[in-house]
Design a protein around this motif. Structure first.
Motif, PDB file in Angstrom:
ATOM      1  N   VAL A  54     -25.343 -30.997  10.447  1.00 40.94           N
ATOM      2  CA  VAL A  54     -24.835 -31.602   9.215  1.00 40.94           C
ATOM      3  C   VAL A  54     -24.093 -32.872   9.588  1.00 40.94           C
ATOM      4  O   VAL A  54     -23.012 -32.830  10.157  1.00 40.94           O
ATOM      5  CB  VAL A  54     -23.901 -30.636   8.461  1.00 40.94           C
ATOM      6  CG1 VAL A  54     -23.352 -31.296   7.209  1.00 40.94           C
ATOM      7  CG2 VAL A  54     -24.629 -29.362   8.111  1.00 40.94           C
ATOM      8  N   ASP A  55     -24.717 -34.017   9.289  1.00 38.63           N
ATOM      9  CA  ASP A  55     -24.074 -35.312   9.488  1.00 38.63           C
ATOM     10  C   ASP A  55     -24.060 -36.047   8.158  1.00 38.63           C
ATOM     11  O   ASP A  55     -24.443 -35.490   7.124  1.00 38.63           O
ATOM     12  CB  ASP A  55     -24.774 -36.122  10.585  1.00 38.63           C
ATOM     13  CG  ASP A  55     -26.263 -36.291  10.315  1.00 38.63           C
ATOM     14  OD1 ASP A  55     -26.748 -35.750   9.295  1.00 38.63           O
ATOM     15  OD2 ASP A  55     -26.938 -36.972  11.100  1.00 38.63           O
ATOM     16  N   LYS A  56     -23.632 -37.309   8.192  1.00 42.85           N
ATOM     17  CA  LYS A  56     -23.513 -38.069   6.940  1.00 42.85           C
ATOM     18  C   LYS A  56     -24.868 -38.215   6.234  1.00 42.85           C
ATOM     19  O   LYS A  56     -24.966 -38.122   5.019  1.00 42.85           O
ATOM     20  CB  LYS A  56     -22.919 -39.448   7.238  1.00 42.85           C
ATOM     21  CG  LYS A  56     -22.407 -40.151   6.019  1.00 42.85           C
ATOM     22  CD  LYS A  56     -21.561 -41.339   6.390  1.00 42.85           C
ATOM     23  CE  LYS A  56     -20.956 -41.940   5.155  1.00 42.85           C
ATOM     24  NZ  LYS A  56     -20.053 -43.026   5.427  1.00 42.85           N
ATOM     25  N   ALA A  57     -25.932 -38.401   7.027  1.00 43.11           N
ATOM     26  CA  ALA A  57     -27.274 -38.554   6.449  1.00 43.11           C
ATOM     27  C   ALA A  57     -27.714 -37.286   5.719  1.00 43.11           C
ATOM     28  O   ALA A  57     -28.288 -37.343   4.626  1.00 43.11           O
ATOM     29  CB  ALA A  57     -28.271 -38.915   7.544  1.00 43.11           C
ATOM     30  N   VAL A 117     -16.441 -39.432   5.881  1.00 38.15           N
ATOM     31  CA  VAL A 117     -16.497 -38.048   5.401  1.00 38.15           C
ATOM     32  C   VAL A 117     -15.487 -37.192   6.154  1.00 38.15           C
ATOM     33  O   VAL A 117     -15.367 -37.300   7.378  1.00 38.15           O
ATOM     34  CB  VAL A 117     -17.917 -37.470   5.590  1.00 38.15           C
ATOM     35  CG1 VAL A 117     -17.966 -36.016   5.152  1.00 38.15           C
ATOM     36  CG2 VAL A 117     -18.927 -38.282   4.793  1.00 38.15           C
ATOM     37  N   LYS A 118     -14.778 -36.336   5.429  1.00 36.19           N
ATOM     38  CA  LYS A 118     -13.840 -35.392   6.038  1.00 36.19           C
ATOM     39  C   LYS A 118     -14.136 -33.995   5.526  1.00 36.19           C
ATOM     40  O   LYS A 118     -14.362 -33.791   4.334  1.00 36.19           O
ATOM     41  CB  LYS A 118     -12.397 -35.777   5.709  1.00 36.19           C
ATOM     42  CG  LYS A 118     -11.372 -34.865   6.362  1.00 36.19           C
ATOM     43  CD  LYS A 118      -9.969 -35.398   6.216  1.00 36.19           C
ATOM     44  CE  LYS A 118      -8.988 -34.490   6.940  1.00 36.19           C
ATOM     45  NZ  LYS A 118      -7.625 -35.027   6.897  1.00 36.19           N
ATOM     46  N   VAL A 119     -14.141 -33.018   6.438  1.00 38.80           N
ATOM     47  CA  VAL A 119     -14.381 -31.625   6.076  1.00 38.80           C
ATOM     48  C   VAL A 119     -13.036 -30.910   6.017  1.00 38.80           C
ATOM     49  O   VAL A 119     -12.244 -30.984   6.951  1.00 38.80           O
ATOM     50  CB  VAL A 119     -15.314 -30.935   7.105  1.00 38.80           C
ATOM     51  CG1 VAL A 119     -15.480 -29.465   6.760  1.00 38.80           C
ATOM     52  CG2 VAL A 119     -16.665 -31.624   7.132  1.00 38.80           C
ATOM     53  N   VAL A 132     -19.319 -35.287  11.572  1.00 37.87           N
ATOM     54  CA  VAL A 132     -18.818 -36.220  10.558  1.00 37.87           C
ATOM     55  C   VAL A 132     -17.619 -36.982  11.122  1.00 37.87           C
ATOM     56  O   VAL A 132     -17.232 -36.788  12.272  1.00 37.87           O
ATOM     57  CB  VAL A 132     -18.432 -35.490   9.254  1.00 37.87           C
ATOM     58  CG1 VAL A 132     -19.638 -34.908   8.550  1.00 37.87           C
ATOM     59  CG2 VAL A 132     -17.399 -34.415   9.517  1.00 37.87           C
ATOM     60  N   ASP A 133     -17.020 -37.856  10.287  1.00 37.68           N
ATOM     61  CA  ASP A 133     -15.925 -38.712  10.744  1.00 37.68           C
ATOM     62  C   ASP A 133     -14.664 -37.919  11.084  1.00 37.68           C
ATOM     63  O   ASP A 133     -13.983 -38.232  12.055  1.00 37.68           O
ATOM     64  CB  ASP A 133     -15.603 -39.761   9.670  1.00 37.68           C
ATOM     65  CG  ASP A 133     -16.821 -40.629   9.381  1.00 37.68           C
ATOM     66  OD1 ASP A 133     -17.243 -41.344  10.284  1.00 37.68           O
ATOM     67  OD2 ASP A 133     -17.337 -40.562   8.243  1.00 37.68           O
ATOM     68  N   LYS A 134     -14.336 -36.904  10.281  1.00 43.12           N
ATOM     69  CA  LYS A 134     -13.101 -36.167  10.514  1.00 43.12           C
ATOM     70  C   LYS A 134     -13.251 -34.725  10.029  1.00 43.12           C
ATOM     71  O   LYS A 134     -13.916 -34.471   9.020  1.00 43.12           O
ATOM     72  CB  LYS A 134     -11.953 -36.843   9.755  1.00 43.12           C
ATOM     73  CG  LYS A 134     -10.656 -36.791  10.482  1.00 43.12           C
ATOM     74  CD  LYS A 134      -9.704 -37.826   9.926  1.00 43.12           C
ATOM     75  CE  LYS A 134      -8.515 -37.831  10.853  1.00 43.12           C
ATOM     76  NZ  LYS A 134      -7.807 -39.050  10.916  1.00 43.12           N
ATOM     77  N   LYS A 192     -18.519 -31.869  16.078  1.00 49.74           N
ATOM     78  CA  LYS A 192     -18.498 -33.136  16.801  1.00 49.74           C
ATOM     79  C   LYS A 192     -17.824 -34.157  15.903  1.00 49.74           C
ATOM     80  O   LYS A 192     -18.146 -34.237  14.741  1.00 49.74           O
ATOM     81  CB  LYS A 192     -19.924 -33.621  17.112  1.00 49.74           C
ATOM     82  CG  LYS A 192     -20.719 -32.747  18.020  1.00 49.74           C
ATOM     83  CD  LYS A 192     -22.091 -33.344  18.194  1.00 49.74           C
ATOM     84  CE  LYS A 192     -23.022 -32.388  18.907  1.00 49.74           C
ATOM     85  NZ  LYS A 192     -24.398 -32.889  18.926  1.00 49.74           N
ATOM     86  N   GLU A 193     -16.896 -34.927  16.462  1.00 52.13           N
ATOM     87  CA  GLU A 193     -16.232 -35.965  15.649  1.00 52.13           C
ATOM     88  C   GLU A 193     -16.516 -37.320  16.218  1.00 52.13           C
ATOM     89  O   GLU A 193     -16.460 -37.538  17.404  1.00 52.13           O
ATOM     90  CB  GLU A 193     -14.734 -35.707  15.583  1.00 52.13           C
ATOM     91  CG  GLU A 193     -14.376 -34.737  14.475  1.00 52.13           C
ATOM     92  CD  GLU A 193     -12.895 -34.662  14.230  1.00 52.13           C
ATOM     93  OE1 GLU A 193     -12.306 -35.650  13.800  1.00 52.13           O
ATOM     94  OE2 GLU A 193     -12.318 -33.571  14.460  1.00 52.13           O
TER      95      GLU A 193
END
Length: 144
Positions: free
Chosen positions: A91-94, A108-110, A124-126, A143-144
């Protein structure tokens, strides 16, 4: 019903105000503008927020704090939204864009809202600390 009988609804059409047509009309001579003063003259325009000399609302209200223009605004994703992806998925931004969960113009932050039961790889970013622990507990990686 015929074309020659069509008429607008009663009261929906109003005659325009005809000024300067004699004192019998009630709007003669000064055309309803009164004598002298700013509003009586052509070219008059009032400053926005002006309240006739009364302290304007935008000056009466208290002002506190400030807005940080450099603040980072995130697209928020919850764990329950991540649980919709299949087990083993990356699961990434795409992937989030394709699923319609983010718009794509912000990082994006989870966050740890809800539950996650599938092992997925989150890139994702955070990611919040609590969300990272719950993803790891479900067998996934972050992974960040």
């Amino acid at each position: 019903m015929k074309l020659n009988t069509l008429a607008p609804a009663p009261g929906s059409r109003k005659n325009k105000k005809r000024v300067g047509r004699g004192h019998g009309s009630g709007l003669g001579k000064t055309s309803g503008r009164g004598h002298k003063g700013a509003r009586s003259r052509s070219g008059y325009s009032m400053a926005p927020g002006f309240e006739g000399g009364q302290m304007p609302l935008h000056r009466r209200l208290p002002k506190r704090g400030f807005t940080n223009v450099f603040k980072t605004v995130f697209d928020i994703i919850s764990l329950s939204q991540l649980d919709t992806f299949e087990s083993g998925a990356v699961v990434d931004k795409a992937a989030l864009l394709e699923a319609g969960l983010v718009k794509g113009d912000k990082p994006v932050k989870v966050l740890a809202n809800g539950r996650i039961t599938k092992s997925i790889t989150v890139d994702v970013d955070k990611v919040s600390k609590g969300a990272a622990e719950l993803i790891a507990a479900a067998g996934g990686t972050v992974k960040e």
